[in-house]
Design a protein around this motif. Structure first.
Motif, PDB file in Angstrom:
ATOM      1  N   GLN A  90       0.897  -1.123   0.214  1.00 15.06           N
ATOM      2  CA  GLN A  90       0.145  -0.044   0.174  1.00 15.06           C
ATOM      3  C   GLN A  90       0.889   1.146   0.011  1.00 15.06           C
ATOM      4  N   VAL A  91       0.295   2.285  -0.811  1.00 13.37           N
ATOM      5  CA  VAL A  91       1.305   3.472  -0.933  1.00 13.37           C
ATOM      6  C   VAL A  91       0.105   4.648  -1.047  1.00 13.37           C
ATOM      7  N   GLY A  92       0.117   5.547  -0.144  1.00 16.52           N
ATOM      8  CA  GLY A  92      -0.782   6.792  -0.191  1.00 16.52           C
ATOM      9  C   GLY A  92      -1.908   6.304  -0.017  1.00 16.52           C
ATOM     10  N   GLY A  93      -2.417   5.326   0.644  1.00 15.56           N
ATOM     11  CA  GLY A  93      -3.938   4.510   0.946  1.00 15.56           C
ATOM     12  C   GLY A  93      -4.204   4.094  -0.059  1.00 15.56           C
ATOM     13  N   ARG A  94      -3.697   3.778  -1.178  1.00 16.62           N
ATOM     14  CA  ARG A  94      -4.124   3.048  -2.179  1.00 16.62           C
ATOM     15  C   ARG A  94      -3.287   1.476  -2.231  1.00 16.62           C
ATOM     16  N   VAL A  95      -3.954   0.485  -2.731  1.00 17.76           N
ATOM     17  CA  VAL A  95      -3.659  -0.893  -2.860  1.00 17.76           C
ATOM     18  C   VAL A  95      -2.695  -0.945  -4.337  1.00 17.76           C
ATOM     19  N   GLN A  96      -1.594  -1.480  -4.222  1.00 17.02           N
ATOM     20  CA  GLN A  96      -0.877  -1.789  -5.280  1.00 17.02           C
ATOM     21  C   GLN A  96      -1.099  -3.365  -5.700  1.00 17.02           C
ATOM     22  N   LEU A  97      -1.446  -3.488  -6.948  1.00 12.63           N
ATOM     23  CA  LEU A  97      -1.666  -4.865  -7.612  1.00 12.63           C
ATOM     24  C   LEU A  97      -0.814  -4.959  -8.717  1.00 12.63           C
ATOM     25  N   ARG A  98      -0.148  -6.020  -9.030  1.00 20.05           N
ATOM     26  CA  ARG A  98       0.407  -6.358  -9.881  1.00 20.05           C
ATOM     27  C   ARG A  98       0.215  -7.612 -10.600  1.00 20.05           C
ATOM     28  N   PRO A  99      -0.163  -7.657 -11.946  1.00 25.36           N
ATOM     29  CA  PRO A  99      -0.447  -8.825 -12.687  1.00 25.36           C
ATOM     30  C   PRO A  99       0.121 -10.153 -12.282  1.00 25.36           C
ATOM     31  N   VAL A 100      -0.576 -11.309 -12.230  1.00 24.85           N
ATOM     32  CA  VAL A 100      -0.047 -12.548 -11.968  1.00 24.85           C
ATOM     33  C   VAL A 100       1.068 -12.821 -12.639  1.00 24.85           C
ATOM     34  N   GLY A 101       2.233 -13.160 -12.024  1.00 21.10           N
ATOM     35  CA  GLY A 101       3.390 -13.625 -12.756  1.00 21.10           C
ATOM     36  C   GLY A 101       3.999 -12.339 -13.230  1.00 21.10           C
ATOM     37  N   GLY A 102       3.776 -11.183 -12.870  1.00 22.34           N
ATOM     38  CA  GLY A 102       4.634  -9.866 -13.112  1.00 22.34           C
ATOM     39  C   GLY A 102       3.942  -9.116 -14.122  1.00 22.34           C
ATOM     40  N   GLY A 103       4.563  -7.715 -14.385  1.00 20.01           N
ATOM     41  CA  GLY A 103       3.951  -6.958 -15.272  1.00 20.01           C
ATOM     42  C   GLY A 103       3.895  -5.758 -14.581  1.00 20.01           C
ATOM     43  N   ARG A 104       3.233  -4.572 -15.198  1.00 21.08           N
ATOM     44  CA  ARG A 104       3.156  -3.089 -14.665  1.00 21.08           C
ATOM     45  C   ARG A 104       2.079  -3.201 -13.624  1.00 21.08           C
ATOM     46  N   GLU A 105       2.621  -2.634 -12.455  1.00 26.17           N
ATOM     47  CA  GLU A 105       1.628  -2.579 -11.328  1.00 26.17           C
ATOM     48  C   GLU A 105       0.460  -1.313 -11.578  1.00 26.17           C
ATOM     49  N   TRP A 106      -0.604  -1.604 -10.775  1.00 21.87           N
ATOM     50  CA  TRP A 106      -1.663  -0.383 -10.823  1.00 21.87           C
ATOM     51  C   TRP A 106      -2.164  -0.121  -9.372  1.00 21.87           C
ATOM     52  N   ASP A 107      -2.717   0.867  -9.219  1.00 21.88           N
ATOM     53  CA  ASP A 107      -3.121   1.137  -7.985  1.00 21.88           C
ATOM     54  C   ASP A 107      -4.770   1.311  -7.887  1.00 21.88           C
ATOM     55  N   CYS A 108      -5.189   0.849  -6.680  1.00 21.47           N
ATOM     56  CA  CYS A 108      -6.401   0.428  -6.414  1.00 21.47           C
ATOM     57  C   CYS A 108      -6.910   1.111  -5.174  1.00 21.47           C
ATOM     58  N   PRO A 109      -8.104   1.657  -5.192  1.00 18.85           N
ATOM     59  CA  PRO A 109      -8.756   2.077  -3.789  1.00 18.85           C
ATOM     60  C   PRO A 109      -9.107   0.787  -3.088  1.00 18.85           C
ATOM     61  N   PRO A 110      -8.688   0.802  -1.624  1.00 21.58           N
ATOM     62  CA  PRO A 110      -9.174  -0.267  -0.948  1.00 21.58           C
ATOM     63  C   PRO A 110     -10.390  -0.620  -0.786  1.00 21.58           C
ATOM     64  N   ASP A 111     -11.601   0.205  -1.050  1.00 18.91           N
ATOM     65  CA  ASP A 111     -12.715  -0.286  -1.101  1.00 18.91           C
ATOM     66  C   ASP A 111     -13.118  -1.182  -2.326  1.00 18.91           C
ATOM     67  N   SER A 112     -12.075  -0.962  -3.345  1.00 20.76           N
ATOM     68  CA  SER A 112     -12.513  -1.913  -4.495  1.00 20.76           C
ATOM     69  C   SER A 112     -11.539  -2.987  -4.727  1.00 20.76           C
ATOM     70  N   VAL A 113     -10.875  -3.480  -3.480  1.00 23.70           N
ATOM     71  CA  VAL A 113     -10.353  -4.579  -3.519  1.00 23.70           C
ATOM     72  C   VAL A 113     -11.146  -5.795  -2.925  1.00 23.70           C
ATOM     73  N   GLU A 114     -10.994  -6.761  -3.570  1.00 27.52           N
ATOM     74  CA  GLU A 114     -11.764  -7.983  -2.868  1.00 27.52           C
ATOM     75  C   GLU A 114     -10.886  -9.213  -2.928  1.00 27.52           C
ATOM     76  N   PRO A 115     -11.158 -10.242  -1.949  1.00 25.47           N
ATOM     77  CA  PRO A 115     -10.284 -11.540  -2.086  1.00 25.47           C
ATOM     78  C   PRO A 115     -10.339 -12.180  -3.433  1.00 25.47           C
ATOM     79  N   ALA A 116      -9.222 -12.651  -3.983  1.00 28.25           N
ATOM     80  CA  ALA A 116      -9.387 -13.445  -5.217  1.00 28.25           C
ATOM     81  C   ALA A 116      -9.726 -15.045  -4.866  1.00 28.25           C
ATOM     82  N   PRO A 117     -10.419 -15.415  -5.527  1.00 25.48           N
ATOM     83  CA  PRO A 117     -10.937 -16.910  -5.669  1.00 25.48           C
ATOM     84  C   PRO A 117      -9.840 -17.714  -5.795  1.00 25.48           C
ATOM     85  N   PRO A 118      -9.528 -18.672  -5.158  1.00 20.82           N
ATOM     86  CA  PRO A 118      -8.190 -19.445  -5.322  1.00 20.82           C
ATOM     87  C   PRO A 118      -8.390 -20.117  -6.526  1.00 20.82           C
TER      88      PRO A 118
END
Length: 138
Positions: A90-118
């Motif tokens: 997390q940076v600046g109150g936003r969650v940083q996500l990266r594509p599975v296996g690598g790639g360019r990260e993107w920022d996401c508001p915490p209220d838009s982050v949901e657990p991923a189904p396995p």
């Protein structure tokens, strides 16, 4: 409903909790010699016994910290786009996500982050491996 494995269900006794913790720590190369059930917290009146982690030297503390940092990655879904990503922090109150296996990260508001189904995580990892194997074969 998925059955929990023995390591996923809550411990039935304080001793069982201590033994599970001892085994998990041993699995990552950490031994806490003073790990035990706190004898002062065990009584008939109080069902919530405490686990005494004890003391350890600097080497053990360093190995424990490294083991905790090396935990498996967490995956989440950006509910705005449906994209699956590995949680990088997390940076600046936003969650940083990266594509599975690598790639360019993107920022996401915490209220838009949901657990991923396995199963979605596994599917995406297999897709990524397939893409990589095809591109390396050509």
């Amino acid at each position: 409903m998925k059955e929990r494995g023995a390591d996923e269900r809550p411990a039935r006794t304080a001793e069982e909790a201590v033994e599970r913790l001892r085994a998990a720590l041993r699995g990552v190369g950490v031994v806490l010699p003073s790990l035990r059930v706190d004898p002062l917290s065990v009584s008939a009146e109080d069902p919530y016994a405490l686990v005494d982690l004890g003391r350890c030297n600097l080497g053990v503390a360093s190995r424990l910290a490294a083991a905790l940092r090396a935990k498996a990655p967490e995956y989440a879904v950006d509910s705005r786009s449906g994209r699956l990503g590995e949680v990088m922090g997390q940076v600046g109150g936003r969650v940083q996500l990266r594509p599975v296996g690598g790639g360019r990260e993107w920022d996401c508001p915490p209220d838009s982050v949901e657990p991923a189904p396995p199963d979605e995580v596994l599917r995406e990892r297999v897709r990524r491996l397939n893409r990589e194997s095809v591109s390396s074969a050509t």
